[in-house]
Write a protein that holds these residues in place. Structure first.
Motif, PDB file in Angstrom:
ATOM      1  N   ASN A  54       0.816  -1.216   0.000  1.00 17.05           N
ATOM      2  CA  ASN A  54       0.000   0.000   0.000  1.00 17.05           C
ATOM      3  C   ASN A  54       0.843   1.256   0.000  1.00 17.05           C
ATOM      4  O   ASN A  54       0.527   2.228  -0.685  1.00 17.05           O
ATOM      5  CB  ASN A  54      -0.872   0.052   1.261  1.00 17.05           C
ATOM      6  N   ILE A 131       7.991 -14.095  -2.549  1.00 15.62           N
ATOM      7  CA  ILE A 131       7.649 -12.716  -2.195  1.00 15.62           C
ATOM      8  C   ILE A 131       8.442 -12.290  -0.955  1.00 15.62           C
ATOM      9  O   ILE A 131       9.032 -11.214  -0.912  1.00 15.62           O
ATOM     10  CB  ILE A 131       6.132 -12.548  -1.936  1.00 15.62           C
ATOM     11  N   TYR A 135      10.514  -8.885  -0.221  1.00 14.98           N
ATOM     12  CA  TYR A 135       9.767  -8.034   0.701  1.00 14.98           C
ATOM     13  C   TYR A 135      10.655  -7.620   1.875  1.00 14.98           C
ATOM     14  O   TYR A 135      10.649  -6.470   2.314  1.00 14.98           O
ATOM     15  CB  TYR A 135       8.579  -8.851   1.216  1.00 14.98           C
ATOM     16  N   PHE A 256      -1.870  -8.720  -4.746  1.00 15.65           N
ATOM     17  CA  PHE A 256      -0.743  -8.512  -3.838  1.00 15.65           C
ATOM     18  C   PHE A 256      -1.193  -7.735  -2.603  1.00 15.65           C
ATOM     19  O   PHE A 256      -0.925  -8.118  -1.476  1.00 15.65           O
ATOM     20  CB  PHE A 256       0.361  -7.756  -4.581  1.00 15.65           C
ATOM     21  N   ALA A 264      -2.180 -16.972   2.268  1.00 17.25           N
ATOM     22  CA  ALA A 264      -2.017 -16.220   3.517  1.00 17.25           C
ATOM     23  C   ALA A 264      -3.378 -15.959   4.158  1.00 17.25           C
ATOM     24  O   ALA A 264      -3.584 -16.201   5.349  1.00 17.25           O
ATOM     25  CB  ALA A 264      -1.301 -14.895   3.263  1.00 17.25           C
TER      26      ALA A 264
END
Ligand code: PHE
Length: 489
Positions: A54, A131, A135, A256, A264
């Motif tokens: 975000n 990821i 990340y 995503f 998840a």
């Protein structure tokens, strides 16, 4: 979380019970425990959803893909594809009550479906691991900016200075490695201890604080004299700037940012209390996630325009713009430190959810303790993280898919994808949407409608609309976007 007994034996017993009777064992609980209430589920899932996606990624991909039109497509993807598939993913998790791999195994056995559906769980584990590897490197940048703000480094800085700081950081493999290591250790520690009350409490405070600080930043952006320009960039669609690939990036980002398509949200759903409403929880999570992304964009773009920066600056956008804002506002170092602390925290709660499907599976099937499972996963992702670290410095020209031309007898190449670009593209734009497509097909076409409805507890028009969107609209939209991106449409 409440934790009932541990170990894999209960799971095996359930699987075999289920085989004998040929029907589901009702009101089961996950061997890993259950959230203490629906609110904790909403907080944890929002913690997973709200993250670097975000605050860091959304603004820079919106900038790279021309702004308004991209944002509009992204919002459509959230509403028409993301939310319906999120409901499906949570319901699969809650029905299965296991790690995604075992949930899929259980559900296919329960309904006597083809065992190939199980691959969905495996693909999710791989995507989460890929990821996490990058990340953690980006979260390391946030940690480094946190320390820089604490020490007041950015006081009165100008645009060139901010760019230099970013270039120095990403140009140094040693520094990136140090921060990446610290973040991975933080993640592994929390996962090893279980997603217990400490984290639940922290999420309760940190999430609202992040929100308030974003509002402060938007308030500052409104004083730059370029607020209108920033808003116009974000919210005025200009469809000439939108390519098939941009649409795929918007779709990929919807997955995503909502943490969808890799298990998840499924594994968090498997810890959800039985009676809680999936549809209402999902709407709240997606709403909070979207709001945070839009606020981040509204805070960043006015600063970009006020300082003559480039909206398409790429992954460094957040890190090259906000230090300028903090460097100029009163109490800037304090606000800056607080902001990057919250960004780190948001990344942390997301990283935890990236590891959880793998950890739950290692515990269920291989008798690992949580601690060993977390260590093994964290270590492997840490090693792969080196590929991302080198993408910004010594490996910056180890690229694939470059377009090369001969200019004045010399070969000039551009647009090559580094290891980081490839990992990001492969996971966000291909693996997560494909995972989501399979979830939509499984919940919409393969599972019995009665079971789906029973788990969702949604009746009447609401159910009909959701079911229709999940079965037809979401899959068709996704297929159209894929075909568009590879140039077939
Ligand atoms: N949703 C997280 C973010 O926006 C990233 C994430 C993706 C987390 C997939 C879990 C699974 O930062």
């Amino acid at each position: 979380m409440r934790r009932p007994q541990r170990g894999g034996s209960k799971l095996r017993e359930q699987l075999s019970n289920h085989d004998k009777k040929g029907e589901a064992v009702e009101h089961r609980e996950s061997i890993h425990g259950e959230w203490s209430s629906r609110w904790v589920f909403v907080l944890a899932a929002a913690g997973s959803a709200v993250g670097l996606g975000n605050i860091w990624k959304f603004p820079y991909i919106a900038g790279e893909n021309g702004g308004g039109a991209f944002v509009l497509v992204y919002l459509l993807c959230i509403a028409l594809v993301g939310i319906p598939i999120m409901m499906a993913e949570v319901l699969l998790g809650r029905r299965g009550r296991r790690s995604p791999i075992n949930t899929l195994r259980f559900l296919t056995q329960e309904g006597h479906h083809h065992p190939a559906w199980e691959y969905l769980g495996w693909a999710g584990v791989v995507a989460g691991f890929l990821i996490l590897s990058y990340y953690s490197v980006i979260a390391g940048w946030a940690l480094s900016y946190l320390v820089w703000h604490i020490t007041g480094t950015f006081q009165g800085i100008d645009a060139a200075g901010a760019q230099q700081f970013f270039a120095d950081l990403t140009g140094s493999p040693e520094r990136l490695l140090a921060w990446h290591t610290i973040f991975m250790v933080m993640t592994t520690l929390v996962v090893a201890r279980g997603v217990r009350s400490g984290l639940e409490q922290a999420v309760r405070v940190m999430m609202p604080a992040l929100f308030v600080l974003l509002l402060v930043l938007v308030g500052y952006a409104a004083t730059t004299g370029h607020f209108g320009e920033g808003l116009a960039f974000l919210f005025t669609p200009d469809f000439h700037r939108l390519s098939g690939n941009s649409v795929l990036i918007a779709l990929g980002h919807a997955f995503f940012t909502l943490s969808l398509g890799m298990g998840a949200i499924m594994v968090y759903g498997s810890y959800m209390p039985h009676g809680a409403s999936i549809s209402r929880s999902t709407l709240m999570i997606a709403g909070a996630d979207t709001l945070v992304a839009l606020l981040a964009g509204m805070a960043i773009f006015p600063v970009v325009f006020a300082n003559g920066l480039e909206p398409g600056a790429g992954p460094g956008l957040l890190f090259q713009t906000l230090p300028l804002a903090f460097g100029q506002m009163p109490w800037g170092s304090l606000f800056g430190a607080l902001f990057f602390l919250l960004v780190t925290f948001a990344a942390w709660t997301s990283a935890i959810s990236l590891v959880e499907p793998t950890v739950a599976w290692l515990v269920e099937n291989h008798g690992f303790t949580r601690a060993w499972a977390a260590l093994a996963t964290g270590l492997a992702a840490w090693v792969l993280g080196l590929a991302t670290i080198f993408s910004f410095n010594i490996g910056a020209d180890w690229t694939l898919f470059a377009h090369c031309q001969i200019e004045a007898g010399v070969e000039v190449c551009s647009g090559g994808k580094t290891a980081f670009d490839l990992l990001d593209y492969l996971t966000s734009n291909i693996m997560l949407p494909l995972g989501g497509l399979v979830i939509a097909l499984f919940a919409g076409w393969v599972m019995q409608r009665r079971l789906v409805q029973e788990e969702l507890r949604l009746y009447g028009k609401g159910f009909e609309v959701w079911y229709f969107v999940l079965r037809y609209l979401s899959p068709v939209a996704m297929i159209v976007v894929f075909l568009g991106a590879i140039g077939i449409l």
